[in-house]
Motif scaffolding. Sequence first.
Motif, short mmCIF file in Angstrom:
data_model
loop_
_atom_site.label_atom_id
_atom_site.label_comp_id
_atom_site.label_asym_id
_atom_site.label_seq_id
_atom_site.Cartn_x
_atom_site.Cartn_y
_atom_site.Cartn_z
N SER A 1 -1.89 0.79 -8.38
CA SER A 1 -2.02 2.18 -7.97
C SER A 1 -1.47 2.40 -6.57
CB SER A 1 -3.49 2.62 -8.03
OG SER A 1 -3.98 2.58 -9.34
N GLU A 2 -1.78 1.45 -5.67
CA GLU A 2 -1.29 1.57 -4.30
C GLU A 2 0.23 1.47 -4.26
OE1 GLU A 2 -3.34 -1.43 -2.16
OE2 GLU A 2 -5.15 -0.20 -1.83
N ALA A 3 0.79 0.59 -5.09
CA ALA A 3 2.24 0.44 -5.12
C ALA A 3 2.90 1.72 -5.65
CB ALA A 3 2.61 -0.75 -6.01
N ALA A 4 2.28 2.32 -6.70
CA ALA A 4 2.84 3.56 -7.26
C ALA A 4 2.77 4.70 -6.25
CB ALA A 4 2.09 3.93 -8.54
N GLU A 5 1.67 4.80 -5.53
CA GLU A 5 1.53 5.86 -4.54
C GLU A 5 2.54 5.68 -3.41
OE1 GLU A 5 -0.16 8.62 -4.34
OE2 GLU A 5 -1.07 8.33 -6.32
N THR A 6 2.74 4.43 -3.00
CA THR A 6 3.73 4.16 -1.96
C THR A 6 5.12 4.54 -2.41
OG1 THR A 6 2.41 2.31 -1.09
CG2 THR A 6 4.75 2.35 -0.51
N ALA A 7 5.45 4.18 -3.65
CA ALA A 7 6.78 4.50 -4.18
C ALA A 7 7.00 6.00 -4.26
CB ALA A 7 6.96 3.86 -5.55
N PHE A 8 6.00 6.73 -4.76
CA PHE A 8 6.12 8.19 -4.85
C PHE A 8 6.29 8.80 -3.46
CE2 PHE A 8 3.94 8.58 -9.20
CZ PHE A 8 5.10 9.05 -9.81
N ALA A 9 5.48 8.33 -2.51
CA ALA A 9 5.52 8.91 -1.17
C ALA A 9 6.86 8.62 -0.49
CB ALA A 9 4.37 8.35 -0.33
N ARG A 10 7.36 7.36 -0.61
CA ARG A 10 8.60 7.00 0.08
C ARG A 10 9.84 7.49 -0.67
NH1 ARG A 10 12.38 6.56 2.36
NH2 ARG A 10 13.08 5.10 3.97
N GLY A 11 9.70 7.68 -1.98
CA GLY A 11 10.85 8.09 -2.78
C GLY A 11 10.95 9.58 -3.00
N GLN A 12 10.28 10.37 -2.15
CA GLN A 12 10.32 11.83 -2.27
C GLN A 12 9.91 12.28 -3.68
OE1 GLN A 12 14.31 12.84 -1.00
NE2 GLN A 12 13.67 12.93 1.15
N ASP A 13 8.74 11.76 -4.10
CA ASP A 13 8.11 12.10 -5.39
C ASP A 13 8.81 11.49 -6.59
OD1 ASP A 13 6.01 13.57 -4.29
OD2 ASP A 13 7.23 15.39 -4.20
N ARG A 14 9.66 10.48 -6.33
CA ARG A 14 10.34 9.80 -7.44
C ARG A 14 9.97 8.32 -7.44
NH1 ARG A 14 16.26 11.30 -5.95
NH2 ARG A 14 15.28 10.98 -3.90
N LEU A 15 9.88 7.75 -8.67
CA LEU A 15 9.48 6.35 -8.84
C LEU A 15 10.23 5.81 -10.05
CD1 LEU A 15 5.85 4.96 -8.84
CD2 LEU A 15 7.25 4.65 -10.87
N ALA A 16 10.48 4.50 -10.06
CA ALA A 16 11.17 3.89 -11.21
C ALA A 16 10.55 2.54 -11.53
CB ALA A 16 12.65 3.74 -10.91
N ILE A 17 10.54 2.22 -12.84
CA ILE A 17 10.08 0.92 -13.33
C ILE A 17 11.25 0.27 -14.06
CG2 ILE A 17 8.57 -0.23 -14.99
CD1 ILE A 17 6.42 1.76 -14.30
N VAL A 18 11.52 -1.02 -13.73
CA VAL A 18 12.64 -1.74 -14.34
C VAL A 18 12.07 -2.88 -15.18
CG1 VAL A 18 14.78 -3.01 -13.96
CG2 VAL A 18 14.11 -1.17 -12.39
#
Length: 758
Positions: free
Chosen positions: A208-225
């Motif tokens: 959850s913390e990783a997802a929140e960090t990604a959303f915050a730093r990625g201007q509301d965008r996140l990706a899973i590979v």
Amino acid sequence: MTTEFLTLRGLRLHNLRGVDVQFPLGQLTVVSGVSGAGKTSLVFDALYAEAQRRYLQSFSVYTRQFLERFDQPDADEIGDLPPAVAFDRRPLQAGPRATLGSVAEIFDYLRLIFARAGVMHCLKCGQPVRPQRTSDVLEHIRTLATGTRFLLGFPAELDEKSLLEEGFVRVWSDGQVLRLGQDALPPGKTLVIVDRLEVGKLDELRLSEAAETAFARGQDRLAIVVENVVTSFDRRRVCPRCELPYPPLEPRLFDVGDPAGACPTCHGTGAVGKIPAVCPACHGLRWNDAARTVRYRGQSIADLAQTRLDQLRFEDEPPELTQIAEQIRLRLAFLIDVGVGNLSLGRAWETLSSGEQQRVRLTRLFAAPLHGALYVFEEPSAGLDPDSAQRIWRQLEKLRDAGNTLVVIEHRPGWIAAADWVVDLGPGAGEEGGRVVYQGPPSGLADVKESVTATFLGDEETEPHTPRKPNGLLYLHDGERAYEFPLGVLCVVAGPSGSGKTTLVRRKLYPALAQRLGKKSAETTTCTLQTTARLEDVVLMDQEPLARTARSNPATYLKIFDDIRAVFAETSEARLRNLDAGAFSFNQPGGRCEACQGQGTLSVDMQFLADVAMTCPECLGSRFQANILAVKVRGLSIAEVLDLTVREAFRFFRAQRALERRLKWLLDVGLEYLRLGQPLETLSGGEAQRLKLAAHLAVSRKAGCLFLLLKPTIGLHPQDVVQLLNCLERLLEMGHSLIVVESSPMVLARADRVIEAN
């Protein structure tokens, strides 16, 4: 059981001279009397105004500072009054975007439903578009097989230095994991890795913390590979397939009066051009593309706007929408009960008949009734056919049975007989009225010989009427149906409210006649027209407001104010003070009171309440400066002359032939009780029509005119209808023709030909 009363004693207001009146609490009272008898003065200017003033005493210090400036009715005693709600007969001044749904306040609640529970769809691919959250990321990861390794990161422009300073050390690009500061990085955007994880060995908090960090730093965008397959998540409203951005869901997106929701081509009106045509962008639906892609239970707000009211359903809503849906259901139930269930929410306000508009306006009062309140109504059945009026009466009874006190100004004999209590004012209008002729149960009114109302309560048969023979015929064909109108007689177009009576006469017949006679018309038509007799002119008398400004009055409308001002300018006192006719005008600077700019009243901004008008403290309502009021004609100032009734003015200006002749027409159409300076906005639709008729006849010398009257009996007492019919008889004797849209039984009984609209 003892009945308690609302009591007014020694009331002195306008033509009311020391009257004592009682209204029983918890019951339905009908106030009757001829036009000008003092009904509005009693019910609105005294009872409602005082209830409103007392209610405001409980408000803030800001509100209470104005209370001493509010007009307080002159009375010996006014008892305790509950909070009051009013419905007057003034037409709603709605804009081009107004619809049935907006006036009934249903769209206000629909906007909330769509903003909270609507699902937006992509304009290009049709896929749902909704913001994704951390919970969506977690749910996607749970679908992966145990042992699956994946990367979680965010897309960003590469800036090695800043990324390293923030603690990021790896990026993913084209199937490779690269280390910042060590490996050669590709240009442009890439995926910055926040964490590397394995399904089955997940720490929910870490994920959850990783997802929140990604959303915050990625201007509301996140990706899973996963195995070089990228799955994107976006907290913005962006189509996951087409990457088209969409605006946030908020109430203003569904408001055609707001740029966020309105079609940019027609600006929310649904039409374009000066011969208005259906907007090619929204096809008349009013909303922009983004708003129309949002669906709630499979339908857009535009879909709901085009659905019949009796087919709309708002049941089994989720808990967060229950209260909102209940407000919609209450309003729909009322509209269906009063007989407009065949209409739609998106129906343009201006296309509704006056009777339909009347019932829709009442929705605001009946949909969410109060308890223990005072409701005052001014002719709620005006312009309605008997069936529609009966539906409104049943709603009034429900409001009374809910524990409220109702005071209703009305003329319908059936309503008077069915009331709990009757207050009859009169016996005449103006100075001949202003007295309580009777108050008590309706059964006792019939025995009051002085009451004009009592003469119309029985079931007396109408005098037999021998129809006149027409002197010509008018043929109208609208492409589907042919209509035959006789000329030289009284032709009445009848039918239930909403049957198309007004549309036939105003939107089809009048434009065709105007085009034939070379007159301007706001409407255009493709109807064809033929006539067997010569017509000199056509005059439309509709329900449109007369007032161009708040200062407009019968004297200005009849164009006699110039003559009146000239009389004052010719006095020796005016010459001595060097005052010309312009000084006696309240429409221009010079002699008018500048504090109120000649209106006699000031409007007080009550913030979240409706504005309240109060008498100007400078001129005390006279509208003129003191030096102007000092000039007298036969003992009266210009303000006092404007306060004369038409009958009083007719006697006052006996020596002025031009004034006398024009005032005579007001007497002939039954408006002798109006005051010369009375604001036109206070006139009923029927009074406005008769004033238009008098103004036309005062200047016209043509014979062979066709007069089109739209519901001229609105707001009239039966005795006033008799006087109006006598006036119409005179027009026929002068060689004119009449086509009247009406549902009044008295008018139908005197008709020479009746055309039923459907």
